[in-house]
Scaffold this active site. Structure first.
Site, PDB file in Angstrom:
ATOM      1  N   ASP A  44     -10.120  -3.166  -5.379  1.00 45.00           N
ATOM      2  CA  ASP A  44      -9.209  -2.525  -4.788  1.00 45.00           C
ATOM      3  C   ASP A  44      -9.318  -0.984  -5.616  1.00 45.00           C
ATOM      4  OD1 ASP A  44      -7.291  -1.077  -3.169  1.00 45.00           O
ATOM      5  OD2 ASP A  44      -5.751  -2.642  -3.927  1.00 45.00           O
TER       6      ASP A  44
ATOM      7  N   SER B 164       0.792  -1.555  -0.163  1.00 39.48           N
ATOM      8  CA  SER B 164      -0.087  -0.039   0.074  1.00 39.48           C
ATOM      9  C   SER B 164       1.428   1.039   0.091  1.00 39.48           C
ATOM     10  CB  SER B 164      -1.260   0.045   1.541  1.00 39.48           C
ATOM     11  OG  SER B 164      -1.685   1.036   1.125  1.00 39.48           O
TER      12      SER B 164
ATOM     13  N   HIS C 160      -8.605  -4.563  -0.573  1.00 40.69           N
ATOM     14  CA  HIS C 160      -7.419  -4.333  -0.409  1.00 40.69           C
ATOM     15  C   HIS C 160      -6.407  -4.531   1.282  1.00 40.69           C
ATOM     16  CE1 HIS C 160      -4.295  -0.698  -0.394  1.00 40.69           C
ATOM     17  NE2 HIS C 160      -4.270  -0.515   0.359  1.00 40.69           N
TER      18      HIS C 160
END
Ligand SMILES: *[C@@H]1O[C@H](CO)[C@@H](O)[C@H](O)[C@H]1NC(C)=O
Ligand SMILES: *[C@@H]1O[C@H](CO)[C@@H](O)[C@H](O)[C@H]1NC(C)=O
Length: 365
Positions: free
Chosen positions: A305, A148, A335
């Site tokens: 996501d 991320s 995610h």
């Protein structure tokens, strides 16, 4: 723990309360025990790191190594929370590798470019031959990795290292897990498809960006409709072709989504917030020459996501620049799935993605 109180500083209250609750709850759970991995906290050129070392075995040669940069929107989590402590320990164990987890400073204490500088400084310190020798690490077998926002920092660090002519040691690989790589277009097919997906809805991702680049929340709506990169915004024009998703994404990702391109937007936004077009913040906007210098790359993406296309477009651009790339796409994942692998959220998706990521590292590092 510091990250548990961040909520008082940020305006993403509802969403962050939930995430912080999860992070703090996980943190109270007992870590899976593993007496074998030695865990020490150290300081690399002023940046805190946590180092995971497998036991030395008699006649063994040098070990492989991974520099790991955790996620959390540049604002949350820590190398010390069990989520990341567990992931790095499992990596050290299953790869028999030294893992360096970077404890970079977070929003609101600092914003861009400090998170990036912290990650870069710690990594460059570690890449010095005498430091690698101290940890019995093979200089030719080092990966830079992150998930991320940590994937954003890992990609940016790799790009900077590739431009540094004097570097004695270079990473062999980069491995990016659902990375966030651009703030140019908040209407890629994955942003459109997943704009209301829990865990990371689009407005939350936009607010993480605004916090990271020290902007004003009032800009959120302009960013959401791509007003900051409209056709009349001169500075944005030269970058447009670098994330042209109509040419970079496969039909199964594009579906029937249409590009959102404003003809008239607000030029003042990128003037006030140059980080929106600064490759150290948005590595997907790098030029082809920089991309061509990147090491062998792994990108993990999840269908559910908003950031799916950030990762997929980076993979496509790197591949076109001649870099060997593995795009590991998971159709039923969301995610953040990789770190949520322990009770009470023992999602098989988490274990599946983690195993796939570690397997790729094992085969390529
Ligand atoms: C984006 O790609 C499409 C398809 O290849 C092409 O027609 C279009 O001109 C490109 N746009 C830009 C701005 O490069
Ligand atoms: C987008 O920019 C245009 C031109 O500056 C402006 O008229 C419009 O209000 C902006 N949209 C939003 C949502 O702020």
């Amino acid at each position: 723990m510091k990250e548990c109180h961040l909520i008082h500083y940020l305006r993403l209250s509802h969403h962050l309360i939930v995430l912080n609750y999860l992070i703090c709850t996980f943190d109270k759970l007992k870590s899976v025990s593993s007496e074998d991995i030695k865990i020490t906290d150290a300081v690399f050129d002023g940046v805190e790191v946590r180092v995971f070392e497998p036991p030395a075995k008699g006649d063994e040669s040098l070990k492989r190594s991974v520099v790991y940069i955790h996620g959390g929107g540049w604002a949350l989590a820590s190398a010390r929370t069990s989520l990341y402590n567990n992931l790095c320990r499992i990596m050290a164990e299953s790869l028999n590798a030294v893992v360096v987890s970077v404890e970079y400073r977070l929003v609101p204490e600092v914003c861009f470019p400090e998170q990036y500088h912290d990650a870069l400084r710690a990594t460059k310190h570690f890449l010095q031959p005498d430091v690698l020798a101290e940890y019995s690490v093979d200089p030719s077998r080092i990966a830079i990795s992150g998930d991320s926002a940590g994937g954003n920092l890992a990609a940016a660090v790799c790009q900077q290292l590739s431009k540094d002519e004097d570097l004695p040691v270079r990473p062999k690989l980069q491995a990016l897990i659902y990375p966030v790589l651009q703030a140019f277009d908040f209407n890629t097919p994955s942003y459109q498809q997943n704009m209301n997906m829990p865990v990371l809805p689009r407005y939350v991702m936009i607010n993480y960006w605004i916090d990271y680049i020290n902007g004003n929340y009032d800009l959120a709506h302009e960013l959401l409709i791509n007003n900051h990169t409209a056709l009349n915004v001169g500075q944005a024009l030269s970058f447009r072709a670098r994330l042209n998703w109509t040419s970079l994404l496969p039909p199964s990702f594009k579906k029937n989504y249409k590009p959102v391109v404003q003809s008239t937007g607000t030029e003042a936004i990128v003037e006030q917030l140059p980080a929106l077009l600064d490759v150290r913040a948005v590595p997907l906007l790098a030029d082809d020459a920089t991309l061509a210098r990147q090491p062998r790359t792994y990108v993990l993406t999840c269908e559910n996501d908003v950031l799916r296309d950030d990762g997929a477009m980076y993979a496509a651009r790197l591949e076109r620049a001649g870099v060997p790339v593995t795009l590991d796409h998971f159709h039923d994942c969301f995610h953040g799935c990789m770190i949520f692998t322990v009770w009470p959220t023992d999602f098989s998706a988490g274990v599946q993605t983690r195993n796939s990521y570690i397997k790729w590292l094992d085969e390529n590092l």
